[in-house]
Every structure is written in C-alpha cells, then in structure tokens.
Design an enzyme around this catalytic site. Sequence first.
Site, mmCIF file in Angstrom:
data_model
loop_
_atom_site.group_PDB
_atom_site.id
_atom_site.type_symbol
_atom_site.label_atom_id
_atom_site.label_comp_id
_atom_site.label_asym_id
_atom_site.label_seq_id
_atom_site.Cartn_x
_atom_site.Cartn_y
_atom_site.Cartn_z
ATOM 1 N N GLN A 117 0.817 -1.232 0.000
ATOM 2 C CA GLN A 117 0.000 0.000 0.000
ATOM 3 C C GLN A 117 0.848 1.278 0.000
ATOM 4 O OE1 GLN A 117 -3.613 1.244 2.678
ATOM 5 N NE2 GLN A 117 -1.775 1.689 3.871
ATOM 6 N N SER A 129 5.632 2.119 14.000
ATOM 7 C CA SER A 129 4.220 1.795 14.143
ATOM 8 C C SER A 129 3.685 2.075 15.539
ATOM 9 C CB SER A 129 4.037 0.305 13.834
ATOM 10 O OG SER A 129 2.772 -0.132 14.220
ATOM 11 N N GLU A 168 1.889 0.150 16.924
ATOM 12 C CA GLU A 168 1.954 -1.157 17.597
ATOM 13 C C GLU A 168 3.135 -1.222 18.559
ATOM 14 O OE1 GLU A 168 0.070 -4.184 17.574
ATOM 15 O OE2 GLU A 168 -1.414 -2.759 16.905
ATOM 16 N N TYR A 219 5.367 -8.402 15.955
ATOM 17 C CA TYR A 219 5.448 -7.285 15.002
ATOM 18 C C TYR A 219 5.811 -5.985 15.736
ATOM 19 C CZ TYR A 219 3.970 -3.500 11.934
ATOM 20 O OH TYR A 219 3.943 -2.337 11.197
HETATM 21 P P1 NAP Z 1 2.081 -3.770 3.017
HETATM 22 O O1 NAP Z 1 0.979 -3.336 2.128
HETATM 23 O O2 NAP Z 1 1.953 -5.085 3.723
HETATM 24 O O3 NAP Z 1 3.431 -3.752 2.165
HETATM 25 C C1 NAP Z 1 4.606 -4.309 2.633
HETATM 26 C C2 NAP Z 1 5.454 -4.731 1.452
HETATM 27 O O4 NAP Z 1 6.683 -5.248 1.962
HETATM 28 C C3 NAP Z 1 4.840 -5.824 0.587
HETATM 29 O O5 NAP Z 1 4.734 -5.377 -0.730
HETATM 30 C C4 NAP Z 1 5.822 -6.969 0.702
HETATM 31 O O6 NAP Z 1 6.096 -7.633 -0.502
HETATM 32 C C5 NAP Z 1 7.102 -6.268 1.114
HETATM 33 N N1 NAP Z 1 8.012 -7.199 1.773
HETATM 34 C C6 NAP Z 1 7.746 -8.119 2.714
HETATM 35 N N2 NAP Z 1 8.843 -8.803 3.028
HETATM 36 C C7 NAP Z 1 9.846 -8.304 2.295
HETATM 37 C C8 NAP Z 1 11.223 -8.609 2.163
HETATM 38 N N3 NAP Z 1 11.799 -9.603 2.855
HETATM 39 N N4 NAP Z 1 11.963 -7.889 1.299
HETATM 40 C C9 NAP Z 1 11.399 -6.898 0.562
HETATM 41 N N5 NAP Z 1 10.099 -6.578 0.633
HETATM 42 C C10 NAP Z 1 9.329 -7.265 1.490
HETATM 43 O O7 NAP Z 1 2.333 -2.698 4.162
HETATM 44 P P2 NAP Z 1 1.954 -1.145 4.178
HETATM 45 O O8 NAP Z 1 0.617 -1.000 4.826
HETATM 46 O O9 NAP Z 1 2.213 -0.553 2.865
HETATM 47 O O10 NAP Z 1 2.996 -0.597 5.250
HETATM 48 C C11 NAP Z 1 4.230 -0.034 4.835
HETATM 49 C C12 NAP Z 1 5.163 0.051 6.014
HETATM 50 O O11 NAP Z 1 4.580 0.840 7.043
HETATM 51 C C13 NAP Z 1 5.471 -1.303 6.677
HETATM 52 O O12 NAP Z 1 6.773 -1.248 7.192
HETATM 53 C C14 NAP Z 1 4.491 -1.368 7.833
HETATM 54 O O13 NAP Z 1 4.980 -2.230 8.835
HETATM 55 C C15 NAP Z 1 4.497 0.096 8.253
HETATM 56 N N6 NAP Z 1 3.281 0.539 8.925
HETATM 57 C C16 NAP Z 1 2.093 0.439 8.296
HETATM 58 C C17 NAP Z 1 0.944 0.921 8.923
HETATM 59 C C18 NAP Z 1 -0.398 0.861 8.248
HETATM 60 O O14 NAP Z 1 -1.412 1.089 8.942
HETATM 61 N N7 NAP Z 1 -0.476 0.610 6.951
HETATM 62 C C19 NAP Z 1 1.048 1.523 10.186
HETATM 63 C C20 NAP Z 1 2.303 1.605 10.791
HETATM 64 C C21 NAP Z 1 3.427 1.134 10.138
HETATM 65 P P3 NAP Z 1 5.141 -8.720 -1.180
HETATM 66 O O15 NAP Z 1 4.219 -7.887 -1.987
HETATM 67 O O16 NAP Z 1 6.083 -9.525 -1.958
HETATM 68 O O17 NAP Z 1 4.479 -9.451 -0.055
HETATM 69 O O1 F7E Z 2 -6.406 -4.914 12.879
HETATM 70 C C1 F7E Z 2 -9.109 -6.177 14.985
HETATM 71 C C2 F7E Z 2 -7.692 -6.572 15.309
HETATM 72 O O2 F7E Z 2 -5.078 -6.150 11.177
HETATM 73 C C3 F7E Z 2 -7.021 -3.807 13.474
HETATM 74 C C4 F7E Z 2 -0.926 -2.779 10.346
HETATM 75 O O3 F7E Z 2 -0.896 -1.921 9.223
HETATM 76 O O4 F7E Z 2 -1.722 -1.057 11.815
HETATM 77 C C5 F7E Z 2 -2.014 -2.328 11.295
HETATM 78 O O5 F7E Z 2 -2.093 -3.276 12.341
HETATM 79 C C6 F7E Z 2 -7.835 -4.266 14.669
HETATM 80 C C7 F7E Z 2 -7.090 -5.210 15.609
HETATM 81 O O6 F7E Z 2 -4.438 -3.781 11.839
HETATM 82 C C8 F7E Z 2 -10.417 -8.691 12.741
HETATM 83 O O7 F7E Z 2 -7.665 -7.488 16.396
HETATM 84 C C9 F7E Z 2 -11.061 -7.692 14.556
HETATM 85 O O8 F7E Z 2 -7.370 -4.862 16.937
HETATM 86 O O9 F7E Z 2 -6.406 -4.129 10.467
HETATM 87 P P1 F7E Z 2 -5.590 -4.797 11.499
HETATM 88 P P2 F7E Z 2 -3.446 -3.630 13.075
HETATM 89 O O10 F7E Z 2 -3.257 -4.903 13.796
HETATM 90 O O11 F7E Z 2 -3.922 -2.466 13.873
HETATM 91 C C10 F7E Z 2 -0.505 -0.974 12.553
HETATM 92 C C11 F7E Z 2 -0.352 0.432 13.051
HETATM 93 C C12 F7E Z 2 0.646 -1.514 11.808
HETATM 94 O O12 F7E Z 2 1.778 -1.058 11.979
HETATM 95 C C13 F7E Z 2 0.446 -2.754 11.036
HETATM 96 O O13 F7E Z 2 1.430 -2.935 10.026
HETATM 97 O O14 F7E Z 2 -8.962 -5.008 14.195
HETATM 98 N N1 F7E Z 2 -9.841 -7.183 14.219
HETATM 99 N N2 F7E Z 2 -11.414 -8.619 13.663
HETATM 100 C C14 F7E Z 2 -9.420 -7.779 13.108
HETATM 101 N N3 F7E Z 2 -8.306 -7.600 12.385
HETATM 102 C C15 F7E Z 2 -8.155 -8.343 11.261
HETATM 103 N N4 F7E Z 2 -7.061 -8.161 10.482
HETATM 104 N N5 F7E Z 2 -9.099 -9.260 10.870
HETATM 105 C C16 F7E Z 2 -10.253 -9.479 11.570
HETATM 106 O O15 F7E Z 2 -11.084 -10.290 11.215
#
Ligand code: NAP
Ligand code: F7E
Length: 359
Positions: free
Chosen positions: A24, A138, A140, A162
């Site tokens: 994303q 994050s 998290e 994580y």
């Molecule tokens: P995402 O959609 O899951 O994208 C992560 C990408 O990392 C995927 O395309 C994946 O590749 C790639 N990847 C996984 N393992 C790898 C490896 N060994 N080498 C190279 N690439 C690898 O995550 P996102 O939501 O865009 O998040 C981007 C970053 O922000 C991540 O670091 C995430 O932890 C952090 N973050 C996200 C959120 C959020 O709410 N979205 C919040 C806080 C922090 P594949 O396509 O091959 O699987």
């Molecule tokens: O869950 C609850 C689940 O998987 C949100 C990642 O981008 O943000 C993300 O992590 C909440 C949690 O995101 C389901 O238990 C209930 O409390 O969408 P999520 P996340 O765990 O907050 C942080 C900031 C990151 O850094 C991460 O990369 O929703 N929940 N029912 C569920 N969650 C999922 N996935 N599926 C369910 O059915």
Amino acid sequence: MPLQVYEEKYFRMKKVLITGILGQDGANMAELLLEQGDIHVYGMMRRSGSPNYTNIKQFRNNKNFELVDGDLSDSASIDSLVKELQPDYLINFGANSFVGVSWDVPLSVLDVNTGGVVRCLEAIRKFKPDCRFYSAGSSEELGNVDYSPQDINHPIKPRSPYGASKAAARHMVKVYRESYDLYAVHSILFNHEGTRRGEEFVTRKITKKVAEIKYALDNNLSFEPLQLGNIDSKRDWSDSMDFMRGVWLMMNQDKPKDYVLSSNETHSVRDFVQRAFTHADVPGLWSGEGMNEKFRVFQENTVLAEINEKFYRPAEVDLLHGDSTPAREELGWKPEISFDKLVESMVDNDLAICRKEKS
Ligand code: NAP
Ligand code: F7E
C-alpha cells in the site's frame, strides 16, 4: 552546450529507492513522488513466483519509474542496490506488516522488520552516507497504552512480535543516527488505509465483504456473513496518501526528527462495520453479547456480520489514539481525508471492483 549535457550538469533528478513497492504505502509514495516530475523512483520488490502488480498499475510505465529486485532479508541485495543506484533517499516500506500473523513467524518478522532496517542503514553507512533514510515505525510499538492520546514520548510496550520488531528498529535507527550522523528517521505511524490496502487488514476485509454482500442482496443471491474477531478494538485510522505527504515532509527537514502521524481520532471496529454497511445502503444494527453478537439488517433477521474466535489474537492492543500535534505545528502537515471519507472511498472502490468482477 547541448541541451542534454546542460540538463545533466545543472539539473539532476533526485533518486528515491522505495522498498515494499507492491504494498500500500510503497505504491502510494511512488505515485506521490512521480507526480512531482523531478524524481526518479526505484521500486524494490522481492522476486516471487506470482507478484501482484495491482497497486502499481497506474504508474508502472512512467518513464521515471523502475522496478528493481531486492530482499530485506538479504544484505547483499540491499548493499548492491545502494552502491549501484546511489539513491538520495531510501524509504523503507517493505515489511512483514500483518500483526495477526506475526506470532506464527516471529523470527522472520524480526529478520525482515528489524534486520531489514539494519541492512539498509549499513548499506547507507558504507556506500552512500548522505542518503536520507526513512523507517516506517508503528503505533503497535506502544502496545498497552499508558495514556491517551499517545505522542512520540509514550513508552514502548509492544504486545506482538510485530510491535517488538518495530520497536527494535526504532532503537537501531536512533543508534545509527547518533553514531554515524545519518539523516535517519523512524516515525510512529498510526493505522492508515485506502483503496490499495491489503485484504487481510480489518478495514479492507470489511469493505470487500460489504461490497460482496451488497451485490448478493441486490441480486437475490445467498451470502456468508462477514466474520470478525475483536470488534471492540479501537484504532486511529487515517488515509495512507495523507501520511505519504507527511513522510516526505519529514524527509526534507534541516535535521532528522521522529514524528507521530495520526488522525487524532479513534473508532472501534464495530463502528467501522456500521459505517461501511450504511454507506453501501445496507443499514444494520449490532445486537447480542460476546461471541454471540451479530450485525443484522435493520429490523430484519438477516445476519451481515458475526464473531469468529479464530480472528482473535493471542494478545490485543485494545486502544490506539494518536497525538500528531508536533507534525502539524513543525512540518505544517495535516490530514485532508476524514474517517467518514476514508470509509466511503474504500466501500465505493470495492463496490466498483465487485460489480466489474461479477459482470
Ligand atoms: P504492506 O501493504 O503489507 O506492504 C509491505 C510490502 O513489503 C509488501 O509489498 C511486501 O512484498 C514487502 N516485503 C515483505 N517482506 C519483504 C522482504 N523480505 N523484502 C522486501 N520486501 C518485502 O504494508 P503497508 O501498509 O504498505 O505498510 C508499509 C510500512 O509501514 C510497513 O513497514 C508497515 O509495517 C508500516 N506501517 C504500516 C501501517 C499501516 O497502517 N499501513 C502503520 C504503521 C506502520 P510482497 O508484496 O512480496 O508481499
Ligand atoms: O487490525 C481487529 C484486530 O489487522 C485492526 C498494520 O498496518 O496497523 C495495522 O495493524 C484491529 C485489531 O491492523 C479482525 O484485532 C477484529 O485490533 O487491520 P488490522 P493492526 O493490527 O492495527 C498498525 C499500526 C501496523 O503497523 C500494522 O502494520 O482489528 N480485528 N477482527 C481484526 N483484524 C483483522 N485483520 N481481521 C479481523 O477479522
């Protein structure tokens, strides 16, 4: 002087290497930077049998965009990319990012999310010390929170492999920044979503299923209800594109500094479900208790969503609510997309995809 030589001498495009390009944020950041016209984006993807290019289809053929191979768990690949490309910025969005699965593969999570950051920092230190580095931290990392809203000074108390992997990455970024004088930033990103969101995350899981159910109801077809875990969990949800603007601002300051990006609001999963169905014109109500709670069509018995134990986590982060005041005051950043707009755009996108797939 011939124009091409003149341009090369006086106008060099900035080079940005983005990891996680098929995810994303990687795709959103690339799109944002390519719009500027003076940036060459290298998008790093790992070699796999069936890569999914959906998120980059809008700009894959842009002349300023190039896909490159690399893997965050392999230092040789990161070293050679930094050595050969000499990027001005390395934005690390690659990660094992799904919290729910991180208990099943804790060592791989640590290797990619923490080790990957160290590999990037090492490559920069050795081959391009003036390359600016971004590490996606994050909320998290904060875990069982001590106070609300949470700011950058909130104690680090992760509840998942994580969260722990990102907390460790945060320490390593600080160590490298202070030891080697690198421009390295690890910001705390609260949840951010959008139409490129992976389907395993709760928001996209909800909007995709809402679209399927809406289609089924409109066409008198049967359907399975949406199944969820902890619907009382609260998150501070924003739009990813808003965050990408904030990340780019952080990367272009005089001095590196870690910031929080958040909407400064919090909503429950239960609330997200209600709003998503309402926007699809399927209004409903939650009723019942605990594992028997169900979301039913308003004044009818049809079940739209229910609880399934399998989606509960071994340890939950119950509440996240960010405070991004410093980013707003010091970077001049502010989110433009409200929670309601975010839900609506994700539902509309999935309704359109569903209609197209079924037609
Ligand atoms: P995402 O959609 O899951 O994208 C992560 C990408 O990392 C995927 O395309 C994946 O590749 C790639 N990847 C996984 N393992 C790898 C490896 N060994 N080498 C190279 N690439 C690898 O995550 P996102 O939501 O865009 O998040 C981007 C970053 O922000 C991540 O670091 C995430 O932890 C952090 N973050 C996200 C959120 C959020 O709410 N979205 C919040 C806080 C922090 P594949 O396509 O091959 O699987
Ligand atoms: O869950 C609850 C689940 O998987 C949100 C990642 O981008 O943000 C993300 O992590 C909440 C949690 O995101 C389901 O238990 C209930 O409390 O969408 P999520 P996340 O765990 O907050 C942080 C900031 C990151 O850094 C991460 O990369 O929703 N929940 N029912 C569920 N969650 C999922 N996935 N599926 C369910 O059915």
